[in-house]
Design a protein around this motif. Structure first.
Motif, PDB file in Angstrom:
ATOM      1  N   PRO A 114      10.849   2.059  -5.409  1.00 22.16           N
ATOM      2  CA  PRO A 114      10.136   1.828  -4.533  1.00 22.16           C
ATOM      3  C   PRO A 114       8.806   1.320  -4.960  1.00 22.16           C
ATOM      4  O   PRO A 114       8.489   1.889  -6.277  1.00 22.16           O
ATOM      5  CB  PRO A 114      10.025   2.952  -3.452  1.00 22.16           C
ATOM      6  N   PRO A 115       8.100   0.410  -4.634  1.00 19.25           N
ATOM      7  CA  PRO A 115       6.651   0.196  -5.352  1.00 19.25           C
ATOM      8  C   PRO A 115       5.685   1.289  -5.332  1.00 19.25           C
ATOM      9  O   PRO A 115       5.783   2.115  -4.149  1.00 19.25           O
ATOM     10  CB  PRO A 115       6.089  -1.064  -4.386  1.00 19.25           C
ATOM     11  N   SER A 116       5.033   1.342  -6.329  1.00 26.16           N
ATOM     12  CA  SER A 116       4.172   2.560  -6.512  1.00 26.16           C
ATOM     13  C   SER A 116       2.856   2.052  -5.692  1.00 26.16           C
ATOM     14  O   SER A 116       2.771   0.931  -5.251  1.00 26.16           O
ATOM     15  CB  SER A 116       3.636   2.555  -7.985  1.00 26.16           C
ATOM     16  N   THR A 117       2.061   3.286  -5.536  1.00 32.56           N
ATOM     17  CA  THR A 117       0.654   3.007  -4.719  1.00 32.56           C
ATOM     18  C   THR A 117      -0.171   1.775  -5.425  1.00 32.56           C
ATOM     19  O   THR A 117      -0.706   0.895  -4.914  1.00 32.56           O
ATOM     20  CB  THR A 117      -0.162   4.128  -4.668  1.00 32.56           C
ATOM     21  N   ALA A 118       0.024   1.723  -6.838  1.00 32.47           N
ATOM     22  CA  ALA A 118      -0.798   0.855  -7.786  1.00 32.47           C
ATOM     23  C   ALA A 118      -0.241  -0.478  -7.409  1.00 32.47           C
ATOM     24  O   ALA A 118      -0.956  -1.433  -7.398  1.00 32.47           O
ATOM     25  CB  ALA A 118      -0.528   1.168  -9.071  1.00 32.47           C
ATOM     26  N   GLU A 119       1.148  -0.684  -7.435  1.00 26.32           N
ATOM     27  CA  GLU A 119       1.678  -2.012  -7.072  1.00 26.32           C
ATOM     28  C   GLU A 119       1.457  -2.508  -5.695  1.00 26.32           C
ATOM     29  O   GLU A 119       1.171  -3.695  -5.533  1.00 26.32           O
ATOM     30  CB  GLU A 119       3.386  -1.976  -7.372  1.00 26.32           C
ATOM     31  N   ARG A 120       1.323  -1.637  -4.794  1.00 24.31           N
ATOM     32  CA  ARG A 120       1.023  -2.051  -3.293  1.00 24.31           C
ATOM     33  C   ARG A 120      -0.518  -2.595  -3.312  1.00 24.31           C
ATOM     34  O   ARG A 120      -0.848  -3.422  -2.594  1.00 24.31           O
ATOM     35  CB  ARG A 120       1.109  -0.765  -2.494  1.00 24.31           C
ATOM     36  N   LEU A 121      -1.267  -1.890  -3.857  1.00 25.43           N
ATOM     37  CA  LEU A 121      -2.680  -2.397  -3.945  1.00 25.43           C
ATOM     38  C   LEU A 121      -2.625  -3.494  -4.734  1.00 25.43           C
ATOM     39  O   LEU A 121      -3.599  -4.197  -4.434  1.00 25.43           O
ATOM     40  CB  LEU A 121      -3.509  -1.094  -4.629  1.00 25.43           C
ATOM     41  N   ALA A 122      -2.122  -3.929  -5.767  1.00 25.34           N
ATOM     42  CA  ALA A 122      -2.108  -5.185  -6.610  1.00 25.34           C
ATOM     43  C   ALA A 122      -1.780  -6.209  -5.298  1.00 25.34           C
ATOM     44  O   ALA A 122      -2.187  -7.414  -5.657  1.00 25.34           O
ATOM     45  CB  ALA A 122      -1.336  -5.267  -7.693  1.00 25.34           C
ATOM     46  N   VAL A 123      -0.582  -6.009  -4.708  1.00 23.31           N
ATOM     47  CA  VAL A 123      -0.018  -6.925  -3.751  1.00 23.31           C
ATOM     48  C   VAL A 123      -1.229  -7.221  -2.764  1.00 23.31           C
ATOM     49  O   VAL A 123      -1.152  -8.382  -2.463  1.00 23.31           O
ATOM     50  CB  VAL A 123       1.304  -6.794  -3.584  1.00 23.31           C
ATOM     51  N   ILE A 124      -1.577  -6.253  -2.369  1.00 23.58           N
ATOM     52  CA  ILE A 124      -2.661  -6.284  -1.179  1.00 23.58           C
ATOM     53  C   ILE A 124      -3.837  -7.076  -1.700  1.00 23.58           C
ATOM     54  O   ILE A 124      -4.507  -8.163  -1.118  1.00 23.58           O
ATOM     55  CB  ILE A 124      -3.265  -5.074  -0.746  1.00 23.58           C
ATOM     56  N   ASP A 125      -4.173  -6.992  -3.006  1.00 21.66           N
ATOM     57  CA  ASP A 125      -5.505  -7.641  -3.618  1.00 21.66           C
ATOM     58  C   ASP A 125      -4.902  -9.113  -3.865  1.00 21.66           C
ATOM     59  O   ASP A 125      -5.876 -10.044  -3.452  1.00 21.66           O
ATOM     60  CB  ASP A 125      -5.731  -6.919  -4.870  1.00 21.66           C
ATOM     61  N   GLN A 126      -3.858  -9.382  -4.156  1.00 20.56           N
ATOM     62  CA  GLN A 126      -3.373 -10.649  -4.254  1.00 20.56           C
ATOM     63  C   GLN A 126      -3.127 -11.388  -3.067  1.00 20.56           C
ATOM     64  O   GLN A 126      -3.723 -12.694  -2.782  1.00 20.56           O
ATOM     65  CB  GLN A 126      -1.888 -11.049  -4.968  1.00 20.56           C
ATOM     66  N   HIS A 127      -2.719 -10.672  -1.954  1.00 24.22           N
ATOM     67  CA  HIS A 127      -2.546 -11.358  -0.529  1.00 24.22           C
ATOM     68  C   HIS A 127      -3.898 -11.758  -0.041  1.00 24.22           C
ATOM     69  O   HIS A 127      -4.211 -12.729   0.762  1.00 24.22           O
ATOM     70  CB  HIS A 127      -1.752 -10.245   0.344  1.00 24.22           C
ATOM     71  N   CYS A 128      -5.048 -10.683  -0.261  1.00 23.88           N
ATOM     72  CA  CYS A 128      -6.403 -10.919   0.167  1.00 23.88           C
ATOM     73  C   CYS A 128      -6.849 -12.157  -0.333  1.00 23.88           C
ATOM     74  O   CYS A 128      -7.469 -12.921   0.229  1.00 23.88           O
ATOM     75  CB  CYS A 128      -7.141  -9.740   0.223  1.00 23.88           C
ATOM     76  N   ALA A 129      -6.615 -12.504  -1.669  1.00 19.71           N
ATOM     77  CA  ALA A 129      -7.160 -13.440  -2.484  1.00 19.71           C
ATOM     78  C   ALA A 129      -6.762 -14.766  -1.822  1.00 19.71           C
ATOM     79  O   ALA A 129      -7.396 -15.889  -1.634  1.00 19.71           O
ATOM     80  CB  ALA A 129      -6.778 -13.436  -3.802  1.00 19.71           C
ATOM     81  N   TYR A 130      -5.413 -14.760  -1.463  1.00 21.71           N
ATOM     82  CA  TYR A 130      -4.732 -16.258  -0.929  1.00 21.71           C
ATOM     83  C   TYR A 130      -5.482 -16.212   0.205  1.00 21.71           C
ATOM     84  O   TYR A 130      -5.765 -17.572   0.821  1.00 21.71           O
ATOM     85  CB  TYR A 130      -3.134 -15.878  -0.749  1.00 21.71           C
ATOM     86  N   VAL A 131      -5.543 -15.297   1.292  1.00 21.91           N
ATOM     87  CA  VAL A 131      -6.159 -15.430   2.478  1.00 21.91           C
ATOM     88  C   VAL A 131      -7.693 -15.901   2.580  1.00 21.91           C
ATOM     89  O   VAL A 131      -7.932 -16.915   3.164  1.00 21.91           O
ATOM     90  CB  VAL A 131      -5.879 -14.245   3.524  1.00 21.91           C
ATOM     91  N   MET A 132      -8.479 -15.197   1.683  1.00 25.81           N
ATOM     92  CA  MET A 132      -9.893 -15.530   1.565  1.00 25.81           C
ATOM     93  C   MET A 132      -9.997 -17.133   1.136  1.00 25.81           C
ATOM     94  O   MET A 132     -10.585 -17.675   1.675  1.00 25.81           O
ATOM     95  CB  MET A 132     -10.311 -14.707   0.393  1.00 25.81           C
ATOM     96  N   ALA A 133      -9.108 -17.233   0.241  1.00 25.65           N
ATOM     97  CA  ALA A 133      -9.081 -19.022  -0.488  1.00 25.65           C
ATOM     98  C   ALA A 133      -8.975 -19.866   0.828  1.00 25.65           C
ATOM     99  O   ALA A 133      -9.483 -20.878   0.840  1.00 25.65           O
ATOM    100  CB  ALA A 133      -8.447 -19.092  -1.522  1.00 25.65           C
ATOM    101  N   GLU A 134      -8.005 -19.557   1.473  1.00 24.91           N
ATOM    102  CA  GLU A 134      -7.160 -20.490   2.662  1.00 24.91           C
ATOM    103  C   GLU A 134      -8.195 -20.251   3.860  1.00 24.91           C
ATOM    104  O   GLU A 134      -8.309 -21.521   4.421  1.00 24.91           O
ATOM    105  CB  GLU A 134      -5.750 -20.134   2.870  1.00 24.91           C
ATOM    106  N   LYS A 135      -8.620 -19.255   4.146  1.00 24.49           N
ATOM    107  CA  LYS A 135      -9.202 -19.136   5.664  1.00 24.49           C
ATOM    108  C   LYS A 135     -10.666 -18.864   5.713  1.00 24.49           C
ATOM    109  O   LYS A 135     -11.184 -18.689   6.678  1.00 24.49           O
ATOM    110  CB  LYS A 135      -8.390 -18.404   6.458  1.00 24.49           C
ATOM    111  N   GLY A 136     -11.157 -18.249   4.410  1.00 24.32           N
ATOM    112  CA  GLY A 136     -12.597 -17.841   4.552  1.00 24.32           C
ATOM    113  C   GLY A 136     -12.522 -16.156   4.919  1.00 24.32           C
ATOM    114  O   GLY A 136     -11.662 -15.616   5.474  1.00 24.32           O
ATOM    115  N   GLU A 137     -13.640 -15.535   4.707  1.00 24.15           N
ATOM    116  CA  GLU A 137     -13.801 -14.114   4.898  1.00 24.15           C
ATOM    117  C   GLU A 137     -13.665 -13.726   6.191  1.00 24.15           C
ATOM    118  O   GLU A 137     -13.055 -12.531   6.699  1.00 24.15           O
ATOM    119  CB  GLU A 137     -15.201 -13.758   4.382  1.00 24.15           C
TER     120      GLU A 137
END
Length: 320
Positions: free
Chosen positions: A252-275
């Motif tokens: 299963p994904p570690s906490t660190a991996e989950r946080l890394a994916v959250i960070d990537q997901h947030c970056a995608y959303v921020m770039a596309e839709k703004g804060e």
């Protein structure tokens, strides 16, 4: 190993990300593709929205190269409107058009769309036929096994869609009246698979890689469409793919991996839709990502109050 294909579209594996309104925007689709989903679906796109040039509808059509292949899912109940939509989308980068015939939401059903179409196999035929006639790419349908327990007609609806030219049929093993309660009836998916010659995509109650493999084996379906099981857990595709290839089940994904994916997901959303929009849309995703992590319950509640990504990041650091 047999070829996995829908019409002319060849796929790497049999695991697909289902269309989910308010969830499967381009940001989440990109994450799921990175995790191994063979194809991803857009949120539901209104045929009438396209016809009337609705700006929100156009936003739903946004795609990026790293999420391809992407399928657009259309909804509507008028053959001429869906035919218009097929013409409008002919030159987009999506690989196929899917017609929604399974959405159980009351406002959709009251308009005669989504699951309401299950009541009228003749209309199903006409909708598919009209869309196929104008599309330059494969047309598929997503259905449920029936409207309610007294009208289990998934076989009839699937046959009508196939006769009209559908290249595949995705089947959620519940009725409209069940919404997402009770248990998905995989035996009906198996019956529909036996009844048509086009590929059948199974859907319903797949929350782990093991369940994805079990659905393939139990129903004989050609592909598995994963919906709620991917919310907060895009790693389900990595898991299913490994098991399908005969490998060991990944850790299963570690906490660190989950946080890394959250960070990537947030970056995608921020770039596309703004804060402003991005933060509000990510709150639910982050809550799903954190589910099951020790000490995250209070964080999930706090995150729902935050208005900037920086404030959310500060909270997430408590887990890192």
């Amino acid at each position: 190993m047999r070829e996995i294909a829908i019409g002319t579209i060849k796929l790497e594996n049999p695991f697909l990300l289902a269309p989910l309104a308010g969830v499967t925007d381009s940001s989440f689709r990109r994450i799921c593709r990175q995790m191994g989903a063979a194809m991803v679906y857009s949120e539901m796109v209104s045929g009438k929205g396209l016809f009337y040039k609705d700006k929100n509808t156009d936003r739903l059509l946004q795609t990026y190269e790293d999420e391809e292949p992407v399928a657009y899912q259309l909804f509507g109940s008028e053959p001429d409107i869906l035919a218009y939509a097929a013409r409008e989308l002919a030159d987009r980068p999506n690989v196929l058009l899917d017609i929604n015939m399974g959405c159980p939401v009351p406002k959709i059903v009251k308009n005669g769309e989504g699951s309401a179409l299950l009541k009228d196999p003749d209309l199903v035929y006409r909708l598919v036929q009209a869309t196929v006639a104008e599309a330059k790419k494969p047309v598929t349908v997503k259905i449920r096994i029936g409207f309610d327990e007294n009208s289990i007609n998934g076989v009839e609806v699937a046959r009508a869609a196939e006769a009209a030219g559908a290249a595949a049929v995705a089947v959620h093993g519940r009725t409209r009246e069940q919404y997402y309660t009770g248990k998905a009836d995989w035996s009906m998916i198996a019956q529909i698979k036996q009844a048509v010659s086009v590929p059948v995509i199974g859907n319903g109650d797949v929350f782990s890689g093991e369940e994805a493999i079990r659905m393939l084996n139990q129903t004989g379906c050609d592909m598995v469409m994963i919906a709620r099981g991917a919310q907060g857990n895009p790693w389900i595709f990595r898991e299913a793919l490994a098991l399908w290839e005969g490998q060991e089940k990944p850790e299963p994904p570690s906490t660190a991996e989950r946080l890394a994916v959250i960070d990537q997901h947030c970056a995608y959303v921020m770039a596309e839709k703004g804060e402003y929009v991005g933060v509000r849309e990510m709150r639910k995703h982050i809550s799903w990502y954190l589910k099951g992590i020790k000490g995250s319950a209070h964080l999930r509640a706090e995150i729902n109050q935050k208005k900037t990504f920086e404030e959310i990041n500060q909270l997430l650091k408590q887990l890192g």
